[in-house]
Design a protein around this motif. Structure first.
Motif, PDB file in Angstrom:
ATOM      1  N   ASN A 316      34.643  26.210  21.507  1.00  0.00           N
ATOM      2  CA  ASN A 316      35.105  25.220  20.555  1.00  0.00           C
ATOM      3  C   ASN A 316      34.533  23.858  20.959  1.00  0.00           C
ATOM      4  O   ASN A 316      33.533  23.797  21.679  1.00  0.00           O
ATOM      5  CB  ASN A 316      36.634  25.207  20.480  1.00  0.00           C
ATOM      6  N   ARG A 317      35.174  22.763  20.542  1.00  0.00           N
ATOM      7  CA  ARG A 317      34.671  21.431  20.863  1.00  0.00           C
ATOM      8  C   ARG A 317      35.735  20.570  21.530  1.00  0.00           C
ATOM      9  O   ARG A 317      35.745  19.345  21.391  1.00  0.00           O
ATOM     10  CB  ARG A 317      34.177  20.742  19.585  1.00  0.00           C
ATOM     11  N   LEU A 318      36.631  21.212  22.253  1.00  0.00           N
ATOM     12  CA  LEU A 318      37.707  20.495  22.916  1.00  0.00           C
ATOM     13  C   LEU A 318      37.146  19.569  23.986  1.00  0.00           C
ATOM     14  O   LEU A 318      36.468  20.019  24.911  1.00  0.00           O
ATOM     15  CB  LEU A 318      38.691  21.479  23.532  1.00  0.00           C
ATOM     16  N   ARG A 338      36.161  28.453  28.017  1.00  0.00           N
ATOM     17  CA  ARG A 338      34.729  28.393  28.269  1.00  0.00           C
ATOM     18  C   ARG A 338      33.993  27.650  27.151  1.00  0.00           C
ATOM     19  O   ARG A 338      34.374  27.684  25.988  1.00  0.00           O
ATOM     20  CB  ARG A 338      34.143  29.805  28.360  1.00  0.00           C
ATOM     21  N   ASN A 339      32.920  27.007  27.561  1.00  0.00           N
ATOM     22  CA  ASN A 339      31.975  26.422  26.611  1.00  0.00           C
ATOM     23  C   ASN A 339      32.651  25.507  25.591  1.00  0.00           C
ATOM     24  O   ASN A 339      32.491  25.662  24.381  1.00  0.00           O
ATOM     25  CB  ASN A 339      31.198  27.526  25.887  1.00  0.00           C
ATOM     26  N   ASN A 364      31.473  23.989  30.888  1.00  0.00           N
ATOM     27  CA  ASN A 364      32.013  22.711  30.422  1.00  0.00           C
ATOM     28  C   ASN A 364      31.360  21.598  31.232  1.00  0.00           C
ATOM     29  O   ASN A 364      31.062  21.779  32.414  1.00  0.00           O
ATOM     30  CB  ASN A 364      33.539  22.663  30.606  1.00  0.00           C
ATOM     31  N   PRO A 365      31.155  20.410  30.639  1.00  0.00           N
ATOM     32  CA  PRO A 365      30.525  19.293  31.368  1.00  0.00           C
ATOM     33  C   PRO A 365      31.533  18.522  32.217  1.00  0.00           C
ATOM     34  O   PRO A 365      31.680  17.298  32.109  1.00  0.00           O
ATOM     35  CB  PRO A 365      29.974  18.426  30.237  1.00  0.00           C
ATOM     36  N   LEU A 366      32.247  19.217  33.089  1.00  0.00           N
ATOM     37  CA  LEU A 366      33.321  18.614  33.873  1.00  0.00           C
ATOM     38  C   LEU A 366      32.794  17.550  34.839  1.00  0.00           C
ATOM     39  O   LEU A 366      31.828  17.775  35.565  1.00  0.00           O
ATOM     40  CB  LEU A 366      34.069  19.688  34.649  1.00  0.00           C
TER      41      LEU A 366
END
Length: 385
Positions: A316-318, A338-339, A364-366
């Motif tokens: 999703n876009r969370l 994920r993702n 994820n870009p954590l």
């Protein structure tokens, strides 16, 4: 020494003429077999071979002839299986080019076949030959160019059929013939070619009291028939890969009372950008899948789900860790994130999720994970990022 040469010659002849002996089954080399299975898949066959089976410890319950080049299943096509099959025979002829199945195709096996896979062929209907199968429980005819359904065939197999999967891309209206399957437990429909299923048409499906699972996917659906709200035994609902554009909030408003029996709800691969307030309609959900949508945030849509065990929000876009997850009861055991576009997770995450056993956070870009979450939860949940 006088007997050595003939013995070797016999071995050589066995290989050359195409027969394989495994002590229980004798069959052409294009296929392999065991005491319970005959596997002829992906062999370039254009017909069903005549099987030669010895009787020692042979009890065939699977014939797999998928991914070949068969165009016609002729009368007596499977007769050579004879008395060597069980009363729970599964036949798979999917991924062929079958356009005709002759009426006597299943002669001798009418009360043996329980599963028949005809998917991915060129059939324009469910063949009359299927009506002879007195014990069939599973029928797969999806991804055939079916243009009509035969009431006679469906009424004949309706006494035993429990699971059917079918493609309805050539239907503009829901086929009433399906109501003959009054023992059905699982219904899977692909590519129904209409944005609407009329209540008057779907009403017949709701009268099938044994029906516990419905899947409607890859269709241009914009709304669902309100009669589904009357299905008291429906346990699983899967509505994936459909066109719910600009109708996300209204979609579940068709039901004015909770659908208490439903335990599994899958709405993956649609176009939801807002999670509907599904907790009020599905208060007893245990498994929820909203992966592969366009969700950017969650509000309080999940707070009413006191029995939720698994939640899938992959792809999703969370952008933020959903704070509403902290309001869930400790029942949640599996969480997929994920993702997404998650940048940070603070120390308050997972505070109430004391039963969580599996948590997927990769892709994820954590940039930041709170020390408490990182140190405690990585050990508990095997977190990866």
């Amino acid at each position: 020494m006088r007997f050595l040469v003939p013995t070797l010659a016999l071995v050589h002849l066995t290989v050359v003429t195409g027969f394989l002996l495994d002590h229980t089954c004798l069959i052409g080399t294009t296929c392999t077999c065991t005491s319970t299975e005959i596997l002829c898949n992906n062999q370039g066959l254009d017909n069903v071979p005549s099987f030669k089976i010895n009787g020692r410890n042979t009890s065939i319950d699977l014939l797999d002839m998928s991914a070949n080049n068969i165009t016609v299943l002729t009368t007596n096509a499977f007769t050579s299986l004879g008395a060597y099959v069980t009363s729970s025979l599964r036949i798979d002829v999917s991924d062929n080019k079958i356009r005709v199945i002759e009426d006597g195709c299943f002669n001798g096996l009418e009360d043996m076949i329980v599963t028949l896979d005809l998917s991915h062929n060129n059939l324009q209907g469910i063949p009359t030959a299927v009506a002879s199968l007195s014990k069939i429980r599973v029928l797969k005819v999806e991804f055939n160019p079916i243009i009509a359904l035969d009431s006679f065939v469906l009424s004949r197999i309706g006494n035993t059929l429990e699971n059917i999967s079918i493609t309805l891309d050539r239907f503009k209206r829901w086929p009433n013939e399906l109501h003959f399957l009054f023992k059905l437990k699982e219904l899977t429909v692909y590519n129904f070619n209409s944005p609407i299923i009329r209540n008057s048409d779907f009403h017949y499906i709701t009268q099938i009291l044994s029906l516990s699972s419905i899947e409607l996917s890859h269709s241009p659906l914009e709304e669902f028939p309100g009669t589904i709200c009357d299905m008291s035994n429906l346990n699983s609902l899967n509505i994936a890969n459909n066109a719910f554009v600009d109708r996300t909030v209204e979609f579940f408003s068709i039901c004015h009372a909770p659908l208490n029996p439903i335990r599994t709800l899958s709405m993956h691969s649609n176009n939801f950008d807002v999670l509907p307030d599904i907790g009020k309609i599905f208060p007893n959900i245990e498994h929820l899948n909203f992966s592969d949508n366009n969700l950017r945030y969650l509000n309080n849509e999940l707070t009413a789900m006191s029995r939720l065990i698994s939640l899938d929000l992959n792809n999703n876009r969370l952008a933020h860790f959903p704070s509403t997850l902290d309001t869930l009861t400790p029942s949640l055991q599996v969480l997929y994130l994920r993702n997404n576009s998650l940048i940070e997770i603070d120390n308050k995450a997972f505070t109430s999720l004391t039963s969580l056993q599996m948590f997927f956070l990769d892709m994820n870009p954590l940039e930041y994970i709170g020390a408490n979450t990182r140190n405690v939860n990585r050990k508990r949940y095997n977190l990866t990022w």
